[in-house]
Scaffold this motif. Structure first.
Motif, PDB file in Angstrom:
ATOM      1  N   UNK A   1       0.850  -1.194   0.000  1.00  0.00           N
ATOM      2  CA  UNK A   1       0.000   0.000   0.000  1.00  0.00           C
ATOM      3  C   UNK A   1       0.884   1.241   0.000  1.00  0.00           C
ATOM      4  N   UNK A   2       0.304   2.334  -0.446  1.00  0.00           N
ATOM      5  CA  UNK A   2       1.037   3.589  -0.439  1.00  0.00           C
ATOM      6  C   UNK A   2       0.288   4.598   0.409  1.00  0.00           C
TER       7      UNK A   2
ATOM      8  N   UNK B   1       5.845   3.794   0.488  1.00  0.00           N
ATOM      9  CA  UNK B   1       5.243   2.572  -0.055  1.00  0.00           C
ATOM     10  C   UNK B   1       5.608   1.465   0.925  1.00  0.00           C
ATOM     11  N   UNK B   2       4.611   0.693   1.357  1.00  0.00           N
ATOM     12  CA  UNK B   2       4.869  -0.404   2.293  1.00  0.00           C
ATOM     13  C   UNK B   2       4.679  -1.738   1.595  1.00  0.00           C
TER      14      UNK B   2
ATOM     15  N   UNK C   1       2.561   9.858  10.446  1.00  0.00           N
ATOM     16  CA  UNK C   1       1.200   9.795   9.907  1.00  0.00           C
ATOM     17  C   UNK C   1       1.144   8.937   8.646  1.00  0.00           C
ATOM     18  N   UNK C   2       2.109   9.129   7.774  1.00  0.00           N
ATOM     19  CA  UNK C   2       2.092   8.382   6.504  1.00  0.00           C
ATOM     20  C   UNK C   2       2.254   6.891   6.766  1.00  0.00           C
ATOM     21  N   UNK C   3       3.155   6.548   7.706  1.00  0.00           N
ATOM     22  CA  UNK C   3       3.374   5.126   7.970  1.00  0.00           C
ATOM     23  C   UNK C   3       2.119   4.489   8.559  1.00  0.00           C
TER      24      UNK C   3
ATOM     25  N   UNK D   1       0.077   1.598   6.776  1.00  0.00           N
ATOM     26  CA  UNK D   1      -0.031   0.316   7.469  1.00  0.00           C
ATOM     27  C   UNK D   1      -1.483  -0.151   7.526  1.00  0.00           C
ATOM     28  N   UNK D   2      -2.387   0.789   7.851  1.00  0.00           N
ATOM     29  CA  UNK D   2      -3.801   0.424   7.939  1.00  0.00           C
ATOM     30  C   UNK D   2      -4.365   0.030   6.577  1.00  0.00           C
ATOM     31  N   UNK D   3      -3.842   0.629   5.520  1.00  0.00           N
ATOM     32  CA  UNK D   3      -4.331   0.310   4.176  1.00  0.00           C
ATOM     33  C   UNK D   3      -3.809  -1.030   3.672  1.00  0.00           C
ATOM     34  N   UNK D   4      -2.693  -1.492   4.233  1.00  0.00           N
ATOM     35  CA  UNK D   4      -2.026  -2.678   3.688  1.00  0.00           C
ATOM     36  C   UNK D   4      -2.539  -3.972   4.315  1.00  0.00           C
ATOM     37  N   UNK D   5      -3.822  -3.996   4.683  1.00  0.00           N
ATOM     38  CA  UNK D   5      -4.447  -5.164   5.308  1.00  0.00           C
ATOM     39  C   UNK D   5      -3.580  -5.747   6.410  1.00  0.00           C
TER      40      UNK D   5
END
Ligand SMILES: Nc1nc2c(ncn2[C@@H]2O[C@H](COP(=O)(O)OP(=O)(O)OP(=O)(O)O)[C@@H](O)[C@H]2O)c(=O)[nH]1
Ligand SMILES: [Mg+2]
Length: 677
Positions: free
Chosen positions: A472-473, A494-495, A569-571, A575-579
């Motif tokens: 996720x980004x 980008x994670x 904040x970005x991390x 993280x929350x978006x990357x399931x």
């Protein structure tokens, strides 16, 4: 007390299943040899062995007691070991010090789980073995059946050396198989003849010349016979069985006689000792004149400080001898050798090969240490202890007791190699680990009694971790530009999920100066801080790659702080978006139970989200290997014990981290939220 020679020493350990009657037997032996004036009892809490408060209250042995008696010119050192499985470390260390085991089998109960384990340990250490049938005065003991069942399990080398006269409460005494039969009535002589023949056959079997003469029908001389029997016993070819009723003192003198006559002296022991020097093994003869010894046990005594118990393997030493310890590369003066008799100690001027003695005030010595009379790098094989697996997290009841608690814990773990103290990095808990819930309870009581520190104990936290399952980004711009000096920083992250165990990777992909290079370490540093605290449930983050691929800055308003805020904040957003999901530790569990519990074990393990890897049958013992989440077995020790009547045991080892099922994850997340309010 000056000893004559090492040939007169007998070192034995009394081992067996819990409650088989070992301590009562030791007590009866001391009394029969007039080493004590009265015979104590476990029930009354006044035995020579079980002198510690916890032992007296619980009426069980916890530590190995070291006792000493003299019988017909033989100096017999007796190590009375505990029988309950949580104290097996005490048995293993005792076996290092001795040359023969006395395996106590309860007449009414017969062979039990720990009987078999003790037999195996004795075999592994090549020790001579004697079997003592205890409590033969109880009703419903069938001597012949008992002997047959033991021979079926342990082999034909088992032969009675005495026979009970009478049964149950009518037990009158015992008769030695090799004794004279004058004045005997009833049918005992017939059985005696039969057993006598078995014994002689077993004894001469190993000696071709004797065997030939025996088969030719020649009468063997008494001494010749005794010599052959002693040799066969030392080599483990013959295992004498002796019946006793220790509480009534029956069969006890015969046992002492048998040990004095037939148990190997340190010089005749069939054990092989060697000093390990790197890859080399150097055999050590007990006749070697160099002094060498091994520490097999240590104890903190409130009056004399730390006592270290030694088995001398070769050479002599006096109190002036300087003992060299290859582990620490230091020398200590022996100071004062002590003969141990339960809780009493008497000074000794000299120690001989084969002796079991203690030295006082030896803070540097640890279990398994080798000691030499001269500088020597060789060490004896370290004593191997099982891995304990039941844990509790503890903290002192009163603040300010931290230092006292940690000193006390380190003393307790020094004297018990199966009691481990650790500080868990992830959860920051002080964790004690022992062999069972009972073991830990005893340790906590000792903390209170001996060191006056009280603690609160609870199950340790499970070290969950957080990770992500997809890429996720996320972007965040931190901007405050109203009045005075502003703040400005923007990051694009980008994670990516990484493989299990990969940890964390930070990649700087900034090109063309979108973020000036002096701010990039701040971004990485802030993300690493977030990793420790976690995002969704407060557990550390692992197996993630964060790539910083874009951003923007302001020539005046940008600062490290501004970029740190943006990175955080970005991390979190990415993280929350990357399931995200939680990971839990999975352990490899190996359970051993009698075959009859197979159904229970398999269904119980599947109820614990376990995956069975394999099952093996070892005789009537079933060994099941399975992968199970650590969270599911926090109370396994207690539960397995109660379901199998104490017949099951297990080991665990960390295996890997795996994803927590969704439903459990939701519960854990909810719990964290509730805690955070
Ligand atoms: N009837 C009878 N009971 C006995 C005899 N010897 C021991 N007992 C009883 O058996 C129980 C256990 O005795 P212990 O001597 O403590 O057994 P142990 O093997 O030392 O026990 P642990 O060290 O805790 O494993 C006690 O209640 C004793 O009174 C005996 O000769 N006859
Ligand atoms: Mg005991």
């Amino acid at each position: 007390m000056a000893l004559s020679t090492a040939e007169d020493i007998r070192n034995i350990a009394i081992v067996g299943h819990g409650g088989a009657g070992k301590t009562t037997l030791a007590e009866a032996m001391l009394f029969a040899a007039e080493a004590t004036e009265r015979m104590g009892s476990v029930e009354e809490g006044n035995t020579a062995s079980d002198f510690e408060e916890e032992e007296r209250e619980r009426k069980i042995s916890i530590d190995t007691a070291i006792l000493h008696l003299t019988w017909k010119g033989k100096e017999i050192n007796i190590l009375d070991t505990p029988g309950y499985p949580e104290f097996v470390g005490q048995v293993l260390s005792a076996l290092r010090a001795i040359d023969a085991v006395v395996l106590v089998v309860s007449g009414p109960a017969g062979v039990e789980l720990n009987t078999r384990k003790c037999w195996r340990y004795a075999e592994e250490e090549s020790l001579a073995k004697f079997i003592v049938l205890s409590k033969m005065d109880e009703e419903n003991v069938d001597f012949d059946k008992l002997v047959k069942s033991m021979q079926d399990i342990f082999g034909r080398g088992l032969v009675p050396l005495n026979l009970p006269l009478g049964k149950g409460s009518g037990l009158k005494g015992t008769i030695g198989v090799l004794d004279s039969r004058e004045g005997l009535e009833t049918d005992v002589p017939k059985a005696l003849d039969r057993v006598r023949e078995q014994l002689i056959e077993a004894a001469v079997e190993a000696d071709d010349e004797l065997l030939e003469r025996y088969l030719e029908g020649q009468e063997l001389g008494e001494e010749e016979m005794a010599g052959a029997l002693a040799q066969a016993i030392a080599r483990g070819k013959v295992v004498p069985i002796l019946s006793t009723a220790a509480m009534r003192g029956l069969g006890v003198a015969q046992l002492l006689h048998a040990l004095a006559e037939f148990a190997p002296s340190p010089l005749d022991s069939s054990r092989e000792f060697f000093l390990i020097k790197g890859e080399e093994k150097e055999p050590l003869e007990s006749a070697d004149s160099r002094f060498s010894a091994q520490v097999f046990k240590t104890m903190t005594d409130p009056y004399v400080g730390k006592l270290s118990f030694l088995r001398v393997f070769s050479g002599k030493a006096t109190n002036d001898t300087v003992l060299y310890n290859p582990r620490t590369n230091r020398s200590v003066k022996a100071g004062q050798f002590l003969r141990i008799k339960g809780k009493e100690q008497t000074p000794l001027a000299e120690v001989l090969p084969g002796d079991i003695v203690a030295v006082a005030k030896t803070e540097d010595l640890a279990v398994s240490d080798t000691l030499h009379g001269k500088r020597d790098t060789g060490v004896f094989k370290p004593i191997h202890f099982p891995q304990p697996m039941v844990s509790l997290a503890i903290e002192p009841k009163s603040r300010g007791d931290e230092q006292r608690l940690s000193t006390a814990l380190s003393k307790l773990s020094e004297e018990d190699s199966t009691f481990i103290v650790s500080r868990e990095l992830q959860t920051n808990e002080l964790v004690i680990t022992g062999m069972s819930a009972l073991h830990l309870e005893i340790m906590l009581n000792r903390l209170k009694r001996r060191f006056e520190v009280e603690v609160v104990a609870k199950p340790p936290k499970i070290p969950y971790k957080e990770t992500i399952t997809t890429t996720a980004e996320a972007q965040y711009r931190h901007k405050k530009q109203t009045g005075g000096r502003g703040q400005y920083g923007e990051v694009y992250l980008k994670l990516d999920p990484l493989g299990r165990g990969a940890g964390f990777e930070f990649v700087d992909e900034i090109a063309g100066g979108a973020i000036p290079s002096q701010y990039i370490p701040a971004v990485e540093k802030r993300i690493r801080q977030v990793l420790e605290k976690g995002v969704i449930a407060g557990y550390p983050v692992t197996d993630v790659r964060a790539s910083l691929y874009d951003g923007s800055y302001h020539t005046v308003d940008s600062s490290e702080i501004a970029f740190k805020i943006a990175a955080n904040r970005a991390f979190q957003e990415g993280f929350r978006r990357a399931q995200p999901c939680l990971l839990e530790p999975i352990v490899l569990l190996e359970v051993s139970v009698p075959n009859e519990f197979m159904g229970y074990i398999t269904s119980d393990l599947s109820g614990r989200r376990g995956r069975i890897l394999g099952m093996d049958s070892l005789g009537d013992l079933l060994v099941v290997r399975a992968l199970v989440p650590m969270a599911e077995i926090t109370r396994y020790a207690t539960e397995l014990r109660s379901r199998t009547g104490g017949q099951g045991f297990y080991t665990v080892a960390f295996s890997h981290y795996d994803v927590v099922p969704h439903k459990i994850q939701e519960e854990l997340v909810a719990k964290t939220k509730a805690k955070e309010g």
